[in-house]
Design an enzyme around this catalytic site. Structure first.
Site, mmCIF file in Angstrom:
data_model
loop_
_atom_site.group_PDB
_atom_site.id
_atom_site.type_symbol
_atom_site.label_atom_id
_atom_site.label_comp_id
_atom_site.label_asym_id
_atom_site.label_seq_id
_atom_site.Cartn_x
_atom_site.Cartn_y
_atom_site.Cartn_z
ATOM 1 N N ASP A 16 0.442 3.775 1.695
ATOM 2 C CA ASP A 16 0.398 4.358 3.033
ATOM 3 C C ASP A 16 1.807 4.614 3.567
ATOM 4 O O ASP A 16 2.690 3.757 3.458
ATOM 5 C CB ASP A 16 -0.356 3.397 3.966
ATOM 6 N N HIS A 54 -2.319 -4.018 4.943
ATOM 7 C CA HIS A 54 -2.110 -3.650 6.347
ATOM 8 C C HIS A 54 -3.452 -3.362 6.997
ATOM 9 O O HIS A 54 -4.373 -2.830 6.372
ATOM 10 C CB HIS A 54 -1.181 -2.430 6.481
ATOM 11 N N CYS A 95 0.843 -1.192 0.000
ATOM 12 C CA CYS A 95 0.000 0.000 0.000
ATOM 13 C C CYS A 95 0.878 1.241 0.000
ATOM 14 O O CYS A 95 1.991 1.240 0.530
ATOM 15 C CB CYS A 95 -0.909 -0.009 1.233
ATOM 16 N N CYS A 152 -6.386 -0.140 6.854
ATOM 17 C CA CYS A 152 -6.138 0.483 5.552
ATOM 18 C C CYS A 152 -7.259 1.473 5.213
ATOM 19 O O CYS A 152 -8.437 1.104 5.158
ATOM 20 C CB CYS A 152 -6.051 -0.588 4.469
ATOM 21 N N ARG A 166 2.969 4.598 6.416
ATOM 22 C CA ARG A 166 3.352 3.856 7.629
ATOM 23 C C ARG A 166 3.871 2.450 7.357
ATOM 24 O O ARG A 166 4.211 1.729 8.305
ATOM 25 C CB ARG A 166 2.138 3.766 8.568
#
Length: 220
Positions: free
Chosen positions: A55, A109, A53, A112, A57
């Site tokens: 993202d 994750h 992803c 999400c 993090r």
């Protein structure tokens, strides 16, 4: 010295932080005595393709505790592997057929945002067209998802199911199937990251040959 291109001082400050971070990285590279970066300048030989992803993090190298050069990375919203996405397919083809990676990991994750958005009826803009692919995953598993009453658990279960569907999409691609005809050292895995701990959870979704698929999906 202030850069006249920036009218917003906060914008300039945060940009300078990026450059300062790079300066620190350059110093680390210069002080490296292992010879790693000199070797990396000559080429790459990663064993892993990570499809994760976008993202902020979930950085692949930190999560797998690997060095630069160890992981070839493709990231998008909600780690999707769509058969018509030429960007993803180009990365997959290069990783499998040129770099000869041994492991392709689809890494979702928990928590999400893309998956959570797909479960809502809200419009977010252009991304809604991308999220429709996740809504399709929900449609396939509607009974199971709707039976979950806790909203966090509902999102997290769809995260897992989405990873499973994306692994399946990879395995049914001509790129992976043709590679399996020539190689026995290529595996596709589905995993999920637990943000609170950083743990990479194996969903027991590992495929190493087309015979693991239903006949209609396995090319001869």
């Amino acid at each position: 010295m202030s850069n006249k291109a920036f009218k917003n001082p906060i914008l300039e400050e945060t940009f300078n932080r990026i450059k300062a971070g790079n300066d620190a990285w350059v110093n680390e590279v210069a002080s490296d005595t292992t010879g790693l970066f000199k070797e990396l300048a000559k080429g790459q030989r990663p064993e892993i393709l990570w499809i994760g992803c976008a993202d902020s993090r979930v950085p692949a190298n930190q999560i797998t505790h690997t060095r630069p050069g160890d992981v070839f990375v493709h990231r998008n919203i909600a780690n999707m592997c769509i058969h018509s996405d030429m960007n993803m397919l180009s990365v997959l083809d290069y990783a499998v057929n040129v770099l000869k990676v041994k492991h392709v990991i689809v890494a979702g994750h928990y928590g999400c945002g893309g998956v959570a958005a797909a479960l809502s009826q809200k419009q977010f803009g252009l991304i809604d067209n991308w999220l429709c692919h996740i809504k399709d995953v929900y449609r396939l598993h509607k009974g199971e998802i709707d039976a979950i009453t806790d909203s966090t658990a509902k999102v997290n279960r769809l995260v897992e199911l989405n990873v499973a569907e994306q692994v399946f999409n990879l395995c049914t691609s001509t790129i992976i199937q043709n590679a399996w005809k020539e190689r026995d050292d290529l595996a596709v895995h589905g995993m999920v990251i637990e943000l609170e701990t950083g743990r990479l959870i194996d969903l027991d979704l590992t495929f190493t040959e087309s015979t693991q698929l239903d006949d209609v999906f396995a090319y001869k």
